[in-house]
Design a protein around this motif. Sequence first.
Motif, short mmCIF file in Angstrom:
data_model
loop_
_atom_site.label_atom_id
_atom_site.label_comp_id
_atom_site.label_asym_id
_atom_site.label_seq_id
_atom_site.Cartn_x
_atom_site.Cartn_y
_atom_site.Cartn_z
N GLY A 1 0.79 -1.22 0.00
CA GLY A 1 0.00 0.00 0.00
C GLY A 1 0.83 1.27 0.00
N GLU A 2 2.12 1.15 0.23
CA GLU A 2 3.02 2.30 0.24
C GLU A 2 4.16 2.15 -0.75
N ASP A 3 4.15 1.08 -1.52
CA ASP A 3 5.24 0.75 -2.44
C ASP A 3 5.10 1.54 -3.73
N ILE A 4 5.82 2.67 -3.81
CA ILE A 4 5.68 3.53 -5.00
C ILE A 4 6.30 2.91 -6.24
N VAL A 5 7.29 2.06 -6.08
CA VAL A 5 7.91 1.41 -7.24
C VAL A 5 6.90 0.46 -7.88
N CYS A 6 6.28 -0.36 -7.05
CA CYS A 6 5.27 -1.30 -7.56
C CYS A 6 4.11 -0.54 -8.20
N ALA A 7 3.68 0.53 -7.56
CA ALA A 7 2.57 1.33 -8.10
C ALA A 7 2.95 1.95 -9.44
N ALA A 8 4.18 2.44 -9.55
CA ALA A 8 4.62 3.06 -10.80
C ALA A 8 4.67 2.05 -11.94
N VAL A 9 5.23 0.87 -11.68
CA VAL A 9 5.29 -0.17 -12.72
C VAL A 9 3.87 -0.57 -13.12
N SER A 10 3.00 -0.73 -12.13
CA SER A 10 1.61 -1.12 -12.42
C SER A 10 0.90 -0.11 -13.29
N ILE A 11 1.04 1.17 -12.97
CA ILE A 11 0.32 2.18 -13.74
C ILE A 11 0.89 2.29 -15.15
N LEU A 12 2.21 2.18 -15.30
CA LEU A 12 2.79 2.24 -16.64
C LEU A 12 2.34 1.07 -17.50
N THR A 13 2.37 -0.14 -16.95
CA THR A 13 2.02 -1.32 -17.75
C THR A 13 0.52 -1.38 -18.03
N GLN A 14 -0.29 -1.03 -17.06
CA GLN A 14 -1.74 -1.03 -17.30
C GLN A 14 -2.12 0.05 -18.31
N THR A 15 -1.45 1.18 -18.25
CA THR A 15 -1.72 2.24 -19.22
C THR A 15 -1.38 1.77 -20.63
N MET A 16 -0.31 1.01 -20.77
CA MET A 16 0.05 0.46 -22.09
C MET A 16 -1.07 -0.42 -22.63
N TYR A 17 -1.62 -1.27 -21.78
CA TYR A 17 -2.71 -2.15 -22.20
C TYR A 17 -3.92 -1.32 -22.66
N PHE A 18 -4.32 -0.35 -21.86
CA PHE A 18 -5.50 0.45 -22.22
C PHE A 18 -5.21 1.37 -23.41
N HIS A 19 -3.98 1.79 -23.56
CA HIS A 19 -3.61 2.59 -24.74
C HIS A 19 -3.81 1.76 -26.01
N ALA A 20 -3.38 0.50 -25.97
CA ALA A 20 -3.57 -0.37 -27.14
C ALA A 20 -5.05 -0.47 -27.49
N LEU A 21 -5.89 -0.66 -26.49
CA LEU A 21 -7.34 -0.73 -26.73
C LEU A 21 -7.86 0.58 -27.30
N ASN A 22 -7.41 1.70 -26.73
CA ASN A 22 -7.86 3.02 -27.19
C ASN A 22 -7.39 3.33 -28.60
N GLN A 23 -6.32 2.68 -29.04
CA GLN A 23 -5.82 2.86 -30.40
C GLN A 23 -6.53 1.95 -31.39
N GLY A 24 -7.51 1.21 -30.91
CA GLY A 24 -8.31 0.38 -31.80
C GLY A 24 -7.85 -1.06 -31.92
N VAL A 25 -6.89 -1.47 -31.12
CA VAL A 25 -6.47 -2.87 -31.15
C VAL A 25 -7.58 -3.69 -30.48
N PRO A 26 -8.18 -4.62 -31.20
CA PRO A 26 -9.25 -5.42 -30.60
C PRO A 26 -8.72 -6.29 -29.46
N GLU A 27 -9.53 -6.46 -28.44
CA GLU A 27 -9.13 -7.32 -27.32
C GLU A 27 -8.72 -8.71 -27.80
N SER A 28 -9.36 -9.17 -28.87
CA SER A 28 -9.04 -10.50 -29.41
C SER A 28 -7.63 -10.56 -29.99
#
Length: 106
Positions: A25-52
């Motif tokens: 709950g206080e681990d900023i390194v883990c939080a930073a990696v999580s937000i960067l990687t999750q943002t990449m996933y949602f960016h791909a979806l927002n760019q029109g890459v189908p979930e499939s």
Amino acid sequence: MTFFKKSGQFYGFKTCGHADSAPNGEDIVCAAVSILTQTMYFHALNQGVPESEIADEQHHGFLSIRIKNDHDIERLQPAFHFLEDGLKLLKENYSEYISLEDQEVS
């Protein structure tokens, strides 16, 4: 963190475990990696890459994403470089808690 590359191009990544740089709950390194990687996933979806066209595996402390379509791989290269840059900056300050490597696959 492992970046998957094919012919020198990014096509996915895998991150697993926790940084353990601070209590849960206080681990900023883990939080930073999580937000960067999750943002990449949602960016791909927002760019029109189908979930499939995104092979993903997600569970506690683990995220793996692989882009299946060569056209999508090509157009997501700038985003993968952005992700890599963010993680490299993080590593500069917290090198004992994060590792980065490339894995060339066929």
